[in-house]
Design a protein around this motif. Structure first.
Motif, PDB file in Angstrom:
ATOM      1  N   TYR A  84      12.761  14.584  31.536  1.00 27.85           N
ATOM      2  CA  TYR A  84      14.024  14.881  31.283  1.00 27.85           C
ATOM      3  C   TYR A  84      14.874  15.942  32.097  1.00 27.85           C
ATOM      4  O   TYR A  84      15.734  16.220  31.806  1.00 27.85           O
ATOM      5  CB  TYR A  84      13.952  15.695  29.907  1.00 27.85           C
ATOM      6  N   LYS A  86      16.880  17.155  35.557  1.00 27.64           N
ATOM      7  CA  LYS A  86      18.126  16.765  36.162  1.00 27.64           C
ATOM      8  C   LYS A  86      17.927  15.433  36.967  1.00 27.64           C
ATOM      9  O   LYS A  86      17.093  15.297  37.803  1.00 27.64           O
ATOM     10  CB  LYS A  86      18.690  17.654  37.264  1.00 27.64           C
ATOM     11  N   ASN A 252      21.860  15.824  30.360  1.00 30.32           N
ATOM     12  CA  ASN A 252      21.867  14.602  31.230  1.00 30.32           C
ATOM     13  C   ASN A 252      22.932  13.662  31.182  1.00 30.32           C
ATOM     14  O   ASN A 252      22.905  12.666  31.671  1.00 30.32           O
ATOM     15  CB  ASN A 252      20.309  13.982  31.126  1.00 30.32           C
ATOM     16  N   GLY A 256      24.205  13.930  34.632  1.00 31.45           N
ATOM     17  CA  GLY A 256      23.476  15.306  34.807  1.00 31.45           C
ATOM     18  C   GLY A 256      24.352  16.396  35.361  1.00 31.45           C
ATOM     19  O   GLY A 256      23.686  17.452  35.984  1.00 31.45           O
TER      20      GLY A 256
END
Length: 360
Positions: A84, A86, A252, A256
């Motif tokens: 999860y 960047k 995100n 992101g």
């Protein structure tokens, strides 16, 4: 049972970007206990603003739901949180769990933050899963404070904030010493005063959360998501995010870009929203479900990275110098905890009107 000038303890806090509608005071029907709606409005009104320091892997410094990865396993969170980071298309939304317990004289409002990793610099403090929190002790309107004056704010008045810090218990009082509780034990002392801001959405304590990448030998204990009142001095390394309760952002989203555009030296103009999740209807109902890979024992998360099974839920917390008071008191019996820790409480009742956590 009413007590006057007895003993007392504290509370906890956090906050995010989109402001929420003004809180409404509990109705007079709340004498029989707060409704779910009244509880949620109080939780919104007193929700903290969170100043979150971040390190080299900021995804591990974002408070998120325990099931952020779509399952209720505690054994894969360390591995999954990197998915999860960047550049990912997977949604990562800041979240804070809340709880409300009500006595005849006080509201005890908890705010709990879950992180996938506890990973301070070095290896001695590493463990999978990390839950930190705060509890705010709020005097109800119409009841008398230590100095004899009565609270007039329909949403109450914050008298004490308790914030666990690596098995120790941080205690924070108001700047007005005339209404501060008195220490009731030799080990009880105030670490500092709490700070708040007032806006259309409520009165919000300002809370700092330390980053993962700080050394576990940091002189003030500011590592691994330790909480304390924010002192206004900015983020370490000038890298941090500010969150307040409101519409939660997805870090995100849009490729992101929020990871870069919102980071800074705790710039309040860059605040983002976090979701308030009721503990009572989310994590609490799972507390005795050992068919899940979530618990190693009652109140302790399963985890197999670093030190195994090292993180606790609020009903598993106990604190140095106060182990004899039992685990989980800050959640299921907060009036007892405050009464044991402090004297000079003003009007103070041990009788609960609303306590969904009394049945463990």
């Amino acid at each position: 049972m009413w007590k006057k000038g007895s003993k007392a303890v504290a509370a906890v806090i956090i906050l995010g970007a989109t402001l929420i509608a003004p809180a409404v005071a509990p109705s007079k029907a709340a004498a029989a206990g707060l409704s779910a709606f009244e509880q949620s409005r109080l939780a919104e009104y007193w929700s903290p603003v969170l100043y979150q320091d971040v390190g080299n892997n900021p995804e591990g410094d974002i408070p998120i739901p325990v099931n952020f990865d779509g399952d209720w396993s505690g054994l894969n969170n360390w591995d999954n949180i990197g998915k999860y980071a960047k550049g990912s298309s997977l949604p990562l939304k800041p979240s804070v769990y809340w709880s409300v317990v009500e006595s005849d004289t006080h509201y005890f409002i908890g705010y709990d933050l879950f992180y996938a990793t506890h990973d301070p610099r070095g290896t001695l403090g590493d463990h999978e899963n990390d839950m930190e929190g705060m509890m705010f002790t709020i005097r109800k309107p119409g009841t008398a404070k230590k100095d004899g004056t009565k609270v007039t704010n329909p949403n109450g008045e914050l008298e004490l904030a308790l914030m666990p810090r690596h098995a120790k218990l941080g205690m924070y009082g108001p700047a007005n010493k005339a209404v501060q509780y008195d220490p009731g034990m030799s080990s009880v002392y105030y670490d500092s005063n709490f700070t708040t801001e007032t806006s259309a959405s409520g009165t919000h304590p300002l809370v700092y959360s330390a980053q993962n990448d700080e050394s576990f030998l940091e002189s003030d204990g500011d590592f691994g998501h330790a909480l304390k009142p924010y002192n206004g001095k900015g983020a370490k390394g000038k890298s941090g995010y500010v969150f307040q309760a409101g519409t939660p952002v997805n870090l995100n989203a849009s490729g992101g870009q929020l990871w870069d555009s919102k980071i800074g030296n705790f710039d309040d103009s860059k605040r983002m929203g976090y979701e308030l999740i009721p503990l009572e209807t989310s994590l609490w109902p799972l507390r005795n479900d050992f068919t899940l890979d979530l618990w190693s024992s009652y109140g302790t998360f399963k985890g197999d990275n670093g030190r195994a099974n090292a993180a606790n839920a609020p009903w598993g917390w106990s604190f140095e110098n106060y182990r004899d008071l039992g685990s989980g008191r800050m959640l299921y019996d907060p009036a007892y905890l405050v009464d044991k820790l402090f004297d000079g409480l003003g009007e103070f009742s041990l009788t609960y009107r609303t306590n969904p956590y009394s049945a463990q």
